[in-house]
Write a protein that holds these residues in place. Sequence first.
Motif, PDB file in Angstrom:
ATOM      1  N   TYR A  68      -4.321   5.788   7.669  1.00  0.00           N
ATOM      2  CA  TYR A  68      -4.209   5.347   6.297  1.00  0.00           C
ATOM      3  C   TYR A  68      -5.433   5.862   5.589  1.00  0.00           C
ATOM      4  O   TYR A  68      -5.185   6.152   4.131  1.00  0.00           O
ATOM      5  CB  TYR A  68      -4.172   3.848   6.431  1.00  0.00           C
ATOM      6  CG  TYR A  68      -2.858   3.368   6.639  1.00  0.00           C
ATOM      7  CD1 TYR A  68      -1.851   3.286   5.880  1.00  0.00           C
ATOM      8  CD2 TYR A  68      -2.472   3.139   7.851  1.00  0.00           C
ATOM      9  CE1 TYR A  68      -0.487   2.804   6.036  1.00  0.00           C
ATOM     10  CE2 TYR A  68      -1.273   2.976   8.553  1.00  0.00           C
ATOM     11  CZ  TYR A  68      -0.273   2.767   7.462  1.00  0.00           C
ATOM     12  OH  TYR A  68       0.983   2.212   7.806  1.00  0.00           O
ATOM     13  N   LYS A  69      -6.447   6.259   6.065  1.00  0.00           N
ATOM     14  CA  LYS A  69      -7.631   6.799   5.376  1.00  0.00           C
ATOM     15  C   LYS A  69      -7.226   7.687   4.182  1.00  0.00           C
ATOM     16  O   LYS A  69      -7.697   7.883   3.085  1.00  0.00           O
ATOM     17  CB  LYS A  69      -8.652   7.227   6.152  1.00  0.00           C
ATOM     18  CG  LYS A  69     -10.037   7.569   5.470  1.00  0.00           C
ATOM     19  CD  LYS A  69     -10.603   6.219   4.873  1.00  0.00           C
ATOM     20  CE  LYS A  69     -12.010   6.638   4.501  1.00  0.00           C
ATOM     21  NZ  LYS A  69     -12.050   6.022   3.128  1.00  0.00           N
TER      22      LYS A  69
ATOM     23  N   GLU B 186      -5.727   6.324   1.364  1.00  0.00           N
ATOM     24  CA  GLU B 186      -6.542   5.535   0.358  1.00  0.00           C
ATOM     25  C   GLU B 186      -7.003   6.389  -0.931  1.00  0.00           C
ATOM     26  O   GLU B 186      -7.176   5.896  -2.053  1.00  0.00           O
ATOM     27  CB  GLU B 186      -7.595   4.815   1.289  1.00  0.00           C
ATOM     28  CG  GLU B 186      -6.894   3.990   2.224  1.00  0.00           C
ATOM     29  CD  GLU B 186      -8.140   3.359   3.318  1.00  0.00           C
ATOM     30  OE1 GLU B 186      -9.483   3.726   2.874  1.00  0.00           O
ATOM     31  OE2 GLU B 186      -7.799   2.526   4.133  1.00  0.00           O
TER      32      GLU B 186
ATOM     33  N   ASN C  16       1.705   4.567  -2.975  1.00  0.00           N
ATOM     34  CA  ASN C  16       1.518   5.831  -2.442  1.00  0.00           C
ATOM     35  C   ASN C  16       2.855   6.782  -2.773  1.00  0.00           C
ATOM     36  O   ASN C  16       3.011   7.900  -2.270  1.00  0.00           O
ATOM     37  CB  ASN C  16       1.100   5.883  -1.109  1.00  0.00           C
ATOM     38  CG  ASN C  16      -0.288   6.086  -0.807  1.00  0.00           C
ATOM     39  OD1 ASN C  16      -1.168   6.879  -1.388  1.00  0.00           O
ATOM     40  ND2 ASN C  16      -0.907   4.862  -0.371  1.00  0.00           N
TER      41      ASN C  16
ATOM     42  N   ARG D  21      -5.838   6.376  -5.074  1.00  0.00           N
ATOM     43  CA  ARG D  21      -6.694   6.341  -6.163  1.00  0.00           C
ATOM     44  C   ARG D  21      -6.442   7.619  -7.116  1.00  0.00           C
ATOM     45  O   ARG D  21      -6.374   7.301  -8.400  1.00  0.00           O
ATOM     46  CB  ARG D  21      -8.156   6.157  -5.897  1.00  0.00           C
ATOM     47  CG  ARG D  21      -8.496   4.659  -5.249  1.00  0.00           C
ATOM     48  CD  ARG D  21      -9.721   4.510  -4.307  1.00  0.00           C
ATOM     49  NE  ARG D  21      -9.642   3.275  -3.745  1.00  0.00           N
ATOM     50  CZ  ARG D  21      -8.824   2.633  -2.627  1.00  0.00           C
ATOM     51  NH1 ARG D  21      -8.010   3.435  -2.066  1.00  0.00           N
ATOM     52  NH2 ARG D  21      -9.338   1.547  -2.369  1.00  0.00           N
TER      53      ARG D  21
ATOM     54  N   LEU E  75      -5.201  -2.245   0.155  1.00  0.00           N
ATOM     55  CA  LEU E  75      -5.789  -1.131  -0.623  1.00  0.00           C
ATOM     56  C   LEU E  75      -6.589  -0.345   0.212  1.00  0.00           C
ATOM     57  O   LEU E  75      -7.100   0.984  -0.056  1.00  0.00           O
ATOM     58  CB  LEU E  75      -6.616  -1.534  -1.906  1.00  0.00           C
ATOM     59  CG  LEU E  75      -5.685  -2.269  -3.049  1.00  0.00           C
ATOM     60  CD1 LEU E  75      -6.339  -2.022  -4.585  1.00  0.00           C
ATOM     61  CD2 LEU E  75      -4.067  -1.678  -3.307  1.00  0.00           C
ATOM     62  N   ARG E  76      -7.176  -1.096   1.411  1.00  0.00           N
ATOM     63  CA  ARG E  76      -7.958  -0.464   2.271  1.00  0.00           C
ATOM     64  C   ARG E  76      -7.641  -0.721   3.792  1.00  0.00           C
ATOM     65  O   ARG E  76      -8.040  -1.265   4.599  1.00  0.00           O
ATOM     66  CB  ARG E  76      -9.427  -0.826   2.244  1.00  0.00           C
ATOM     67  CG  ARG E  76      -9.946  -0.433   0.832  1.00  0.00           C
ATOM     68  CD  ARG E  76     -11.306  -0.690   0.747  1.00  0.00           C
ATOM     69  NE  ARG E  76     -11.832  -0.306  -0.566  1.00  0.00           N
ATOM     70  CZ  ARG E  76     -12.301   0.716  -1.065  1.00  0.00           C
ATOM     71  NH1 ARG E  76     -11.979   2.064  -0.316  1.00  0.00           N
ATOM     72  NH2 ARG E  76     -12.518   1.054  -2.482  1.00  0.00           N
TER      73      ARG E  76
ATOM     74  N   SER F 151      -7.395   1.058   6.339  1.00  0.00           N
ATOM     75  CA  SER F 151      -8.173   1.787   7.486  1.00  0.00           C
ATOM     76  C   SER F 151      -9.218   0.635   7.827  1.00  0.00           C
ATOM     77  O   SER F 151      -9.698   0.741   9.142  1.00  0.00           O
ATOM     78  CB  SER F 151      -8.768   3.108   7.037  1.00  0.00           C
ATOM     79  OG  SER F 151      -9.610   2.846   5.986  1.00  0.00           O
TER      80      SER F 151
ATOM     81  N   PHE G  94       1.015  -1.343   0.014  1.00  0.00           N
ATOM     82  CA  PHE G  94       0.083  -0.111   0.097  1.00  0.00           C
ATOM     83  C   PHE G  94       0.855   1.351   0.061  1.00  0.00           C
ATOM     84  O   PHE G  94       0.507   2.062  -0.738  1.00  0.00           O
ATOM     85  CB  PHE G  94      -1.044  -0.024   1.213  1.00  0.00           C
ATOM     86  CG  PHE G  94      -1.813   1.325   1.201  1.00  0.00           C
ATOM     87  CD1 PHE G  94      -3.091   1.426   0.546  1.00  0.00           C
ATOM     88  CD2 PHE G  94      -1.303   2.344   2.286  1.00  0.00           C
ATOM     89  CE1 PHE G  94      -3.788   2.544   0.759  1.00  0.00           C
ATOM     90  CE2 PHE G  94      -2.101   3.507   2.322  1.00  0.00           C
ATOM     91  CZ  PHE G  94      -3.232   3.589   1.336  1.00  0.00           C
TER      92      PHE G  94
END
Length: 179
Positions: free
Chosen positions: A105-106, A109, A73, A113, A86-87, A89, A69
């Motif tokens: 992490y939110k 995310e 980023n 994208r 990939l999520r 949170s 992840f």
Amino acid sequence: MEKFKAIIYLHGYNSSGSTGRTIQRLLGGKYNVIAPKLPVDANEAVGIARQLLAEHPDAIVLGTSLGGFVTLNVYAPIRIAINPTLRPSVSLPLIGCAPELAETYKPYEDEMRSLADDKVKGATFGFFGTNDEVINFREEFEKLYLKGHTLSIPGGEHRIKEEELKKYVFPLIDLLQNL
């Protein structure tokens, strides 16, 4: 002339950079493998990855699970994510991470994208173990990135094994090095 001289390896949650030492051993002196110990806090982890990439702009970034992840980023010439969440949170609290750390992490995310533009898509590859018992974001990865860049590790579980690195990941790195 070699395009890539270094690999920045980003480990997963509750792990360490020790897989980086394994990668270095398996590759011999072919690349300088940089494997920091990442904190769980997203701001710190992504900050470390971005700083290392600023210091080594020609590096391949290779990450597993949560490190995958973080890999997604950063802008890098090549990004390889192995069984990435990939999520985080949502997925981190399911494996014992404190909700307040998972929540850091939110924002990333959404940023991940938005970073999935055409240039980044062509430089991003994802490996997914077909027997991953922890998380599986293959379908979502395929929607964000190029379907042809979504690769399987047959029988692979969440933690990648040495023989899987040698059979699947390293040949891709060699191929990209020689393009």
